[in-house]
Design an enzyme around this catalytic site. Structure first.
Site, PDB file in Angstrom:
ATOM      1  N   HIS A  58      -6.895 -13.971   7.453  1.00 28.63           N
ATOM      2  CA  HIS A  58      -7.227 -13.920   8.875  1.00 28.63           C
ATOM      3  C   HIS A  58      -8.404 -14.863   9.144  1.00 28.63           C
ATOM      4  CE1 HIS A  58      -4.446 -10.763   9.328  1.00 28.63           C
ATOM      5  NE2 HIS A  58      -5.229  -9.731   9.522  1.00 28.63           N
ATOM      6  N   CYS A  62      -7.864  -4.624   9.149  1.00 25.70           N
ATOM      7  CA  CYS A  62      -7.998  -5.873   8.382  1.00 25.70           C
ATOM      8  C   CYS A  62      -8.869  -6.903   9.070  1.00 25.70           C
ATOM      9  CB  CYS A  62      -6.622  -6.460   8.074  1.00 25.70           C
ATOM     10  SG  CYS A  62      -5.549  -6.651   9.511  1.00 25.70           S
ATOM     11  N   SER A  95       8.861   8.202   0.485  1.00 23.99           N
ATOM     12  CA  SER A  95       9.672   9.101   1.302  1.00 23.99           C
ATOM     13  C   SER A  95      10.708   9.834   0.446  1.00 23.99           C
ATOM     14  CB  SER A  95      10.400   8.284   2.370  1.00 23.99           C
ATOM     15  OG  SER A  95      11.425   7.533   1.747  1.00 23.99           O
ATOM     16  N   THR A 123       6.199   2.302  -1.737  1.00 25.31           N
ATOM     17  CA  THR A 123       7.227   1.262  -1.597  1.00 25.31           C
ATOM     18  C   THR A 123       6.921   0.302  -0.447  1.00 25.31           C
ATOM     19  OG1 THR A 123       8.528   2.710  -0.173  1.00 25.31           O
ATOM     20  CG2 THR A 123       9.068   2.708  -2.530  1.00 25.31           C
ATOM     21  N   VAL A 181       1.599  -2.208   1.850  1.00 27.15           N
ATOM     22  CA  VAL A 181       0.262  -1.917   1.327  1.00 27.15           C
ATOM     23  C   VAL A 181       0.366  -1.235  -0.039  1.00 27.15           C
ATOM     24  CG1 VAL A 181      -1.894  -0.674   1.757  1.00 27.15           C
ATOM     25  CG2 VAL A 181      -0.691  -1.769   3.647  1.00 27.15           C
TER      26      VAL A 181
END
Lengths: 360, 360, 360, 360
Positions: free
Chosen positions: B251, B151, B38, B13, B16
């Site tokens: 990035h 990343c 979870s 959920t 990632v």
């Protein structure tokens, strides 16, 4: 109390010109009387000629000033002329102003590389203004020009000055900039579609300016007081990478540097040196000089442009994250207000120093 | 045509995890069957458990999958498990999955520094996966973990790999990053008020990760095939300065590097080397491998995140402004898609390589 | 399988022209062969003439096309010509194209208000294209022009169409728009400094366009099939307030409306009506027609431009927050992709409808 | 010259609390002595308890104040207490403060709908404070609470007040808001990834607040001076549509309104009425009252948040684009500073009015 000096602004309707006007409103030393702009604007009231785009309102005193053409005889009453002209026009116009005996403080790049023209960041190298007194003494003529540095250079050299004074020469220096869009002016400046959710990793001419101007600003007046001797490529290597980012005001720079002398100073000494630095402009009592030249911030995530750019009304430079660098000696983050200490504000403070030194 | 491998996602959920799901929709090699989250989410249909925040719609196949708890026995049918768990949970859970004989590709940082765990940027060092075959041979057990790099490390090492292969070791490397906010996840991630008209010149732990991970990814498998030998501080000095900027994805890094061997290669040879690089993943025929590993851009003002981040579906890395550097040898701008080659996408491509190498 | 129709694009280097080229790459019905631009660009390869600023790469097929001048004889092979010309040029050029017998679909505003020119939002009023068949029948000439609506009008009328069909006339309609900057093109478009941390509560001419065009698009073909009869001010009152916001793509509109018939329909019926609407373009089997014309979203905080603008490749319109309105009858939020259904994309879909109706 | 009144702030470490502190620095009427926060912060120096996130630096006077718990006995010396507490805590705490005889000005929503509690926008309805004097007279007790309105309500009602006074009741009112993210506080407030290149067309509870609060603020004190009589739904229909946009400070609202009386006033009279309005707070000589309550802007593209939000230090409201509306009578754009006149600043000005009226 002395009478105020009379000031004029060239390029008064542009981005830099508007900032000059704001900074000269209620200034204790200067009274702005003459506004020069293109022939399209000349003859109009300033309020009708300008597309005012500042976050502060147009000062009332300027509203009804009738815009002049950028001709020296229109500015003959001026003790000081601030130029926000575009480089396309600045070369010829400023030359004529100097020939007419006027004192010009210019934000344009045209004369920055003339060896006998001081290129001044007022919190860093006001001593370069001594070139002017030498020149006046020698020639007997009062006209001169002082250049304001490129906006991103101003932030870079601010912390270097006290470090070099205390620890000796820096022989390698790198900077990666994250520059605000206000630096690009607004006709049109940076298009919104280019900067929203984006970065532009290039600013034309900027890297070369930073690399070159640093060598002049950190240089010394020659023995015969006729010019500035640049630092040579052997003395200092400078490398700049410039980016435009989605920030309105405030240039952030990630810099690294290596001292020539070994061993390098201790980290805490570097920080203390920055903290203690008091610029000459402040010692001279200049009105706009920052009380704290360098704000050394200890929080991990500072300086940030939105939170820190207005320290000391934009005349103070913030430095944070000073730490050791695995490649050179130290790295740090520097934030400076590009339209204040990096442009119009620098011009005002330079004029205040000229006044304190009785050069105007 | 082989049957598809069965896949599961841990942390399904989260930010990632959602990306893993998108990338596994209609994947030719994998069929996603198990979603773990979870205990708050377990037992619910995925669509009811997730706050889906991707720009692509939630794939239909995932809508009705009932979310499992992150327990190995729930994933026993899986040939491969992708983990998008937070570091707080990843350590213990992933360990149990490996002990249960499962193959885990993890985006968490927990095991990256284990010497016998491959830390893989799939377009750079897939050869490190040979550690896995050695381990399986030796232990006879099939459970293992492969770590996805940080990343910002992914973008950094992409151009380094071909350069080192062709011109020998790099002994000094600096990078200043301008990182997207999607990298911070979204609960809450970077607050809007912190990033609008602003830069945050700090990302917790990031600089250290980049400096350390680079030395592992560019390292070699040891002679006994039991671990990765890191490059030593004497072999390479790495310095990172990390900034968060108002970019959604992608990035940007301004890097400089110096080769150990003198004289340094010619600029044109460096560019040609980057242009010609074909990653092993592509040679292996992996579905997601970029056709062009490195897009060498010649326009002055590129790469830009908004325009270039999606090249080769985010698996290609863009490099621009390659030029000589006055301090080190060369400088350049690197752009990589942080959620593709820098996170979930890397995980998928690693799994494709594992499949091509018959390790799953 | 029929041969593809030959297509041309006018204003090919501009913002809308670039979008036409992207949408025509690999199109099943059209083959783009002729690119027209200003005389400065004519004679150059397209790649050398254009400053390509799309997030998708320039399609290879277009790279080497030599740009033509915008003269009808250069487009004589074209079955359909898409015009992305600026209003300054579109008037004269498009007129000549029509006189030369060419079929033109134009994004310019010049001919939108001509009573015999269809103004078409392809998911709303394709039936207005019957004006074209009537015209051809009557005159025997094949040249004609169809106008694409203003970008913000397209989103506004999309939900109105099914509502009017089912519940009868709307007699009052208000919309407040939050419009993306891509709608302003990029030479220069909206300056970055004007839109960062800001809103511009004005878009020149936009409110008037929305108020007027809505009355034409919701109007009917006259009995003699010679023109569109606009809705009169007595039939519908429309009020628009337009704002530019810091969004790249996707116009958001907060609309309110009142039906003429009392009592007003039930809220749930309004929602159901929107959900069920299938546009004629989809029934005709047009390639680009959205599978779901209107995406009725039930989450409180949707639609959002970044998350929802690309539904059905930008041809679907998202509607959310449908609820009763204390002043009129209902209010809702509408999101449409301004460069797809609001501009170039609409042009492509109009051409597909023309083809399906055998008008080209 | 009277001694300064002693002030305290509840919720001092939060977003609104920080603003109270800034506004109370160097205030001529108030001396801030007590800062209350959660038990986590209590006992610490303020500088150690707060994550200061204002663009102005933390005032020196507040740095070393030791934070108290939010208990009435800690504030017993206070003449006035400003509450920036979250709604979760405000209800119980503020009640106890009032019972202890303290005067509380609260930004929380908890008591806004109590009929005997004034809900005050200080430039609009300070006359509602007369409820307080009536209450004190009647009960003989000095403790009371005054509520600050919701931030977006403040901007909405500012232009309505003079219009209603001059032209009689408004019977229909619509507003579509474009609200700044600072209004959402910062723990965490609006996530960056949700607002970059995006709009969120929903703010929980906001539309209802605007629609309800407007009816109270424009209402009258009852004949027996015991409560505010709300405008009834028959008297005024109000409809709000609320959006969050990528603006740091300043709520923009596109409003439309219809007067009850026919014929509606002339456009120029409406504008003149707004221009001439002088709020009572200014007439009372309150320090923070705006010199110009409503800045009527005539430029097409104003007000803009970045350029106009700080007029009169954020206490003035800007209104632009006043024009006739095809559906109701008039439409216009209103800009107000959400953290000044819409939150903490309103609290300060309310306290100044209380002082002028000798209620503290």
């Amino acid at each position: 109390m002395a009478a105020k000096k009379i000031a004029g602004v060239l390029g008064a309707t542009g981005s830099v010109g508007q900032r000059f006007i704001l900074l000269l409103a209620d200034h204790p030393d200067f009274e702005l009387r003459v506004l020069g702009a293109s022939h399209r604007s000349a003859g109009k009231k300033y309020i009708d000629a300008v597309n005012w785009k500042q976050t502060d309102l147009l000062p009332e005193f300027a509203t009804d000033i009738v815009v002049s053409e950028c001709k020296a005889d229109q500015f003959s009453e001026c003790d000081i002329v601030f130029s926000g002209l575009d480089a396309d026009y600045a070369g010829a116009i400023e030359k004529k102003f100097v020939e007419a005996g006027l004192a010009v403080v210019s934000n344009a790049k045209n004369y920055r590389r003339e060896s006998d023209v001081p290129l001044v960041v007022p919190i860093v190298n006001p001593e370069h203004l001594d070139l002017i007194s030498a020149k006046i003494e020698k020639s007997g003529k009062r006209g001169f020009i002082v250049c304001i540095s490129n906006c991103s250079t101003a932030g870079l050299v601010a912390p270097l000055k006290p470090l070099v004074e205390k620890f000796g020469p820096i022989d390698a220096l790198t900077t990666t900039t994250l520059q605000a869009i206000s630096g690009a002016g607004f006709s049109p400046g940076v298009p919104g579609i280019d900067i929203l959710d984006n970065i532009i990793p290039y600013i034309g001419g900027e890297e070369d300016k930073m690399e070159w101007e640093t060598k002049k600003i950190l240089g010394k007046i020659s023995q015969d007081r006729s010019q500035i001797d640049l630092l040579s490529p052997e003395e200092i290597k400078v490398s700049a990478q410039c980016n435009r980012v989605a920030v309105s005001d405030g240039h952030t720079e990630c810099i690294s540097l290596r001292f020539k002398n070994r061993p390098a100073p201790a980290l805490e000494d570097v920080k203390q040196c920055l903290r203690e630095y008091v610029c000459d402009a402040y010692k001279l009592g200049c009105h706009s000089a920052p009380k704290q030249t360098i704000h050394l911030l200890e929080q991990n995530d500072r300086p940030q442009p939105r939170l820190d750019r207005n320290r000391d009304a934009g005349y103070g430079v913030s430095v944070g994250r000073v730490r050791e660098d695995p490649v050179l000696d130290f790295k740090m983050v520097v934030l400076s207000h590009n339209t204040v200490i990096g442009a119009a504000g620098a011009g005002i403070l330079i004029a205040e120093i000229l006044l304190a030194k009785k050069l105007i």
